[in-house]
Write a protein that holds these residues in place. Structure first.
Motif, mmCIF file in Angstrom:
data_model
loop_
_atom_site.group_PDB
_atom_site.id
_atom_site.type_symbol
_atom_site.label_atom_id
_atom_site.label_comp_id
_atom_site.label_asym_id
_atom_site.label_seq_id
_atom_site.Cartn_x
_atom_site.Cartn_y
_atom_site.Cartn_z
ATOM 1 N N HIS A 482 -30.511 11.074 -1.600
ATOM 2 C CA HIS A 482 -31.603 11.757 -0.903
ATOM 3 C C HIS A 482 -31.720 13.213 -1.389
ATOM 4 O O HIS A 482 -32.783 13.648 -1.839
ATOM 5 C CB HIS A 482 -31.338 11.726 0.607
ATOM 6 C CG HIS A 482 -32.371 12.423 1.436
ATOM 7 N ND1 HIS A 482 -33.310 11.741 2.161
ATOM 8 C CD2 HIS A 482 -32.619 13.733 1.644
ATOM 9 C CE1 HIS A 482 -34.101 12.622 2.777
ATOM 10 N NE2 HIS A 482 -33.700 13.831 2.477
ATOM 11 N N HIS A 486 -34.670 15.576 -3.746
ATOM 12 C CA HIS A 486 -35.239 16.922 -3.567
ATOM 13 C C HIS A 486 -34.937 17.761 -4.818
ATOM 14 O O HIS A 486 -35.791 18.482 -5.323
ATOM 15 C CB HIS A 486 -34.604 17.622 -2.364
ATOM 16 C CG HIS A 486 -35.067 17.107 -1.037
ATOM 17 N ND1 HIS A 486 -36.399 17.040 -0.691
ATOM 18 C CD2 HIS A 486 -34.379 16.656 0.043
ATOM 19 C CE1 HIS A 486 -36.496 16.567 0.543
ATOM 20 N NE2 HIS A 486 -35.292 16.315 1.006
ATOM 21 N N GLU A 512 -40.709 15.063 1.875
ATOM 22 C CA GLU A 512 -39.606 14.101 1.842
ATOM 23 C C GLU A 512 -39.887 12.907 0.929
ATOM 24 O O GLU A 512 -39.098 11.970 0.875
ATOM 25 C CB GLU A 512 -39.259 13.603 3.252
ATOM 26 C CG GLU A 512 -38.724 14.670 4.196
ATOM 27 C CD GLU A 512 -37.372 15.258 3.793
ATOM 28 O OE1 GLU A 512 -36.608 14.565 3.111
ATOM 29 O OE2 GLU A 512 -37.107 16.422 4.129
ATOM 30 N N SER A 515 -37.176 12.464 -1.999
ATOM 31 C CA SER A 515 -35.829 12.248 -1.489
ATOM 32 C C SER A 515 -35.674 10.836 -0.928
ATOM 33 O O SER A 515 -34.722 10.131 -1.241
ATOM 34 C CB SER A 515 -35.512 13.283 -0.416
ATOM 35 O OG SER A 515 -36.536 13.339 0.545
HETATM 36 ZN ZN ZN Z 1 -34.726 15.652 2.975
#
Ligand code: ZN
Length: 698
Positions: A482, A486, A512, A515
Motif C-alpha cells: 500500500h 503512494h 488512495e 496504494s
Molecule cells: Zn494510503
C-alpha cells in the motif's frame, strides 16, 4: 553549538544529513529560517503589489516560482522536523516541535490569507502568460482553496466567517474530548472466571494490568480484570467473550458513548451542522456538502449517492446471507443465541465461523514472508509492470536509525528517484501505523535541471531477532505494498512543476488509488509466489494456504461494505441543505438511513453519531465516502489486468500505460481525466463489487 550542524537544517535542498541534524540545531535554526523567509515574503508581496498597481504584466516566473521557493525552503526544513517527530521521537524533539508549530501556522496563514497573492493568482490565471493546462490547474486549485477559506468575502461577512471558524474549532475539540472522556470514564471490574471465559491471554493481561492500577503484580489468571471501552479491550472482548450478557452490556455502553450526562455531544453536533451550513452559504454554496465536494473528484452529492447506492444494493442481499450464516453457526454449535440474534453477537459468531470455514492462522504464515524476500518480489513486480529497477544504494546515506534502508530507482538505466524504507516497529520512539511522505518532490528549474524525487516509506512491522529475520504477517505485507503504491506515484511522476508533481494537487478522494491498486497484487498468484518463500527452506507457500488467503479475503464483506455505506450516506446527507431544512434531528436521519443500510436495526441506545469523530472532529465531513470512492477507482484500475495475468507482454503494455497515466501525471490534470486516459472510460463500480464477492443482481 557546532556552527556547521546549525547550517544543516537550513540547507533547503538535497538529502538531509540526518547524522548532523539534532533537536538543538533544529530549535536554533528554524526561527532564523522563519525570519529570513518572512523578510523574503514581505519583499515579494511588495513587489507583486506594485506590479498589480501599475498594471505591469505578471508571469509564472515572477509570482509562482519565487513564492514556491520560499514555501519549499520552509517545507524542506520543517519536513525534517515533522519526519523525525514521527520516526525518532524524544522528549526534547517533541517540545521543539510543539513550540515551533504556532509560528509555522502563522507563516502559512501569511500566504493563504494574503489578498495581494490572491489577486495576483486571479490576474495571472486570466493572462496570456499562463501557457499550459498544468499551470492553469495549479492556479485554479490555489484560488479555490483561498476562496473556500473566505478570502474574497466582504469585511462583515469575513468577520462572521472567521468567528464561525473559531467556534467550529472549539466545538470539534469539545467533541473529541467528550468522546475521549466518555470512553475513559466507563469501566467494569470483573472478578469471576465465568466472566472472562474465552478471552485470549493478551487481553487478560491488559485487563489485569488495568485492574491493578499501580500495583506491580499482575495476575491475569485469577483477576480481577477491568473491562473498558478503548479499542485494545473492546474489540477482543466483543470478539472472544463467551459471556453474552457482558457482551451486551459492553456493546450498549460502547454505542451510547458521549450521548448523555456531562459528556453529551448531541447539542454540539447540532451546532456544528448549523454553523457549517451557515459558513458554506456565506461562501455562496448551497450546503456544506457542495463546499466539501468543490475540491474533490466527486462532482456533486448525487454522484456520491449513486455510487453508494450501487454498493448498498450489491451488499444488502449478501449481508442478509452473512447474518443468516452466523445464526446457523450459533445453532450448529448448540447455542440459543440465534433465537434473539443481536448486534453484540456478530463479532463473536464471525470469529467462530471464520475458524470453521478457513482455519486460517495468520501467525503461522509469517515464516513465508521474510522482509528481504517480500521486497525482492515487490521490486520484481515493479520491473514487470513499470520497467523500473530498484537497487540498494551503493553510496552511504545517513539516516535517522541503523535499520533504515535506502534504495535507488532506475528507468532505462538512469537513476530517476530514491526512497528511504524504515520498516520496523520501535514503540518507544516511532509513531504507530504506516505512511509515505515526501522527502523531496520532483521539479525542473529554469535552467532545465531536474530534482529527483525522494520518498520516506515508513512501516511498523515485526522487527528481526537474533535468530530470525523480520517475518511479516500477510497484513504487514499488504501495508508495505500500500505505502509503496503512494511512493510510486511520488517517485515515477514526470511532471516538472513541483506544485503538481507526484501526489501534490491530487484530489483527496483519488489519492488512495495507486496504494490500494498495489494491495491487489498481494493476492495475484505470480506475485504471491515470488514474495512467499519460507525463510529457512526457500519452499513456496503451500497451495492450500494460498487458497485460504483468497477465500478469507471476502469473509463478511457484505456487512463491512454496508457498514461503510451507512456511515458515508449518513455523513453526506447530514451535510446537505435538504437535511437542514427537514426539521428532523441528526439521530432521526441516521435511523431513517439505517432502514436500508443495516440488517440488524440499531438498538435504541445506539447513538453512534455522538462518537463519529471522523466527521465532527476530523477532516472527513462530507468526505467519508472517499474510502469507498477510492476503492472503486483502484479495483477498476486493477481489473484492467485481470484477464491478461498469464500474458507477460500484455501485463507489460498495460503496466506501462498505468505508469504513464496514473503514476506519471500527478495532480497535473483532473483525476477523472487521468483515469479515463488509463481505462479509456469513466470509472465503474463493477470491479469492486465483483472483487468483494457481492452481486449486482438480486
Ligand atoms: Zn494510503
Amino acid at each position: 553549538m557546532n556552527n556547521k550542524d546549525f547550517q544543516e537544517i537550513l540547507k533547503g535542498y538535497g538529502i538531509p544529513n540526518f547524522n548532523k541534524i539534532t533537536s538543538e540545531s533544529i530549535e536554533e535554526g528554524i526561527p532564523i529560517l522563519i525570519n529570513i523567509l518572512s523578510d523574503k515574503l514581505e519583499a515579494l508581496e511588495n513587489k507583486i503589489d506594485l506590479n498589480l498597481k501599475d498594471n505591469s504584466s505578471l508571469t509564472w516566473e515572477s509570482v509562482i516560482i519565487p513564492l514556491h521557493e520560499i514555501q519549499e525552503s520552509l517545507r524542506w526544513s520543517w519536513g525534517i522536523l515533522s519526519h523525525l517527530n514521527g520516526v525518532n521521537n524524544n522528549k526534547k524533539l517533541r517540545e521543539v516541535y510543539s513550540n515551533l508549530l504556532p509560528e509555522i501556522i502563522k507563516f502559512h496563514n501569511k500566504i493563504n490569507q494574503n489578498k495581494v497573492f490572491f489577486k495576483a493568482f486571479k490576474t495571472l490565471y486570466k493572462s496570456k502568460n499562463i501557457i499550459n493546462n498544468t499551470q492553469k490547474r495549479v492556479l485554479d486549485c490555489e484560488i479555490l482553496s483561498m476562496n473556500n477559506q473566505g478570502i474574497s468575502l466582504k469585511i462583515d461577512h469575513q468577520k462572521e466567517f472567521n468567528k464561525i471558524s473559531q467556534r467550529l474549532g472549539e466545538l470539534s475539540t469539545s467533541f473529541s474530548n467528550n468522546v475521549l472522556d466518555a470512553t475513559n470514564n466507563w469501566s467494569l471490574l470483573l472478578t469471576k472466571r465465568s466472566e472472562v471465559e474465552g478471552l485470549p491471554k493478551r487481553l487478560l493481561d491488559i485487563m489485569a494490568t488495568s485492574a491493578q492500577k499501580d500495583k506491580p503484580k499482575i495476575d491475569y489468571k485469577n483477576g480481577p480484570w477491568e473491562l473498558g471501552l478503548d479499542f485494545p479491550r473492546y474489540i477482543p472482548f466483543i470478539t472472544f467473550s463467551k459471556n453474552r450478557a457482558l457482551r451486551e452490556k459492553l456493546y450498549k455502553a460502547y454505542v451510547s458513548r458521549a450521548s448523555k450526562g456531562i459528556n453529551d455531544n448531541t447539542k454540539i453536533i447540532e451546532e456544528i451542522l448549523s454553523l457549517r451550513s451557515k459558513q458554506s452559504k456565506l461562501l455562496g454554496y448551497k450546503d456544506w456538502a457542495e463546499l466539501s465536494l468543490s475540491s474533490k473528484m466527486a462532482g456533486n452529492i448525487e454522484e456520491v449517492e449513486n455510487l453508494l447506492e450501487e454498493l448498498r444494493f450489491a451488499a444488502f442481499k449478501t449481508s442478509e446471507e452473512e447474518i443468516k450464516a452466523l445464526k446457523e453457526c450459533s445453532q450448529r454449535n448448540k447455542s440459543d443465541e440465534y433465537l434473539t440474534f443481536s448486534p453484540w453477537d456478530i463479532s463473536y459468531w464471525s470469529e467462530i465461523l471464520r475458524k470453521e470455514n478457513f482455519d486460517l492462522d495468520q501467525e503461522a504464515l509469517r515464516p513465508w514472508f521474510p522482509l528481504n524476500q517480500v521486497l525482492d518480489g515487490l521490486f520484481k513486480l515493479c520491473e514487470r509492470l513499470f520497467e523500473i529497477t530498484i537497487k540498494p544504494s551503493e553510496e552511504e546515506v545517513f539516516s535517522w536509525h541503523k535499520d533504515v534502508l535506502f534504495f535507488n530507482v532506475f528507468e532505462n538505466g538512469k537513476e530517476i528517484a530514491s526512497f528511504f524504507l524504515d520498516p520496523y516497529s520501535r514503540p518507544k520512539s516511532k509513531r504507530g501505523g504506516a505512511w509515505m511522505d515526501e522527502c523531496i518532490s520532483r521539479e525542473k528549474n529554469l535552467k532545465g535541471e531536474i530534482t529527483k524525487p525522494i520518498a520516506y516509506l515508513v512501516c511498523n512491522q515485526t522487527p528481526p531477532s537474533n535468530e530470525q529475520p523480520s517475518l511479516m504477517s500477510f497484513e504487514e505485507v499488504q501495508t508495505l505494498f500500500h505505502e509503496f503504491g503512494h511512493g510510486l506515484q511520488h517517485m515515477l511522476t514526470k511532471i516538472d512543476y513541483p506544485q503538481a508533481s507526484g501526489i501534490n494537487n491530487i484530489e483527496w478522494d483519488a489519492v488512495e488509488l495507486p496504494s490500494q491498486f498495489m494491495e491487489n497484487w498481494c493476492y495475484e498468484k505470480n506475485t504471491l509466489n515470488s514474495i512467499a518463500k519460507h525463510w529457512k527452506t526457500g519452499e513456496p507457500l503451500p497451495e492450500k494456504e494460498f487458497n485460504k488467503l483468497i477465500k478469507a479475503k471476502n469473509f463478511n464483506s457484505g456487512l463491512s461494505t454496508l457498514r461503510q455505506v451507512h456511515f458515508a450516506l449518513t455523513d453526506i446527507k447530514l451535510h446537505s441543505d435538504l437535511f437542514i431544512k427537514s426539521g428532523i434531528s441528526p439521530n432521526e436521519l441516521r435511523r431513517e438511513i439505517a432502514k436500508n443500510t443495516t440488517i440488524l436495526e440499531p438498538i435504541k441506545e445506539d447513538k453512534f453519531l455522538c462518537a463519529f469523530s471522523h466527521i465532527f472532529a476530523g477532516g472527513y465531513s462530507a468526505g467519508y465516502y472517499s474510502y469507498k470512492w477510492a476503492e472503486v477507482l483502484s479495483a477498476d484500475a486493477f481489473s484492467a489486468f485481470e484477464n491478461i495475468l498469464e500474458n507477460e507482454e500484455m501485463i507489460n503494455t498495460i503496466g506501462k500505460q498505468f505508469k504513464n497515466t496514473i503514476l506519471s501525471l500527478g495532480g497535473s490534470k483532473s483525476p477523472n481525466d487521468i483515469f479515463k486516459l488509463f481505462r479509456g472510460r469513466e470509472p465503474s463500480t463493477e470491479a469492486l463489487i465483483r472483487h468483494s464477492g457481492l452481486s449486482k443482481t438480486i
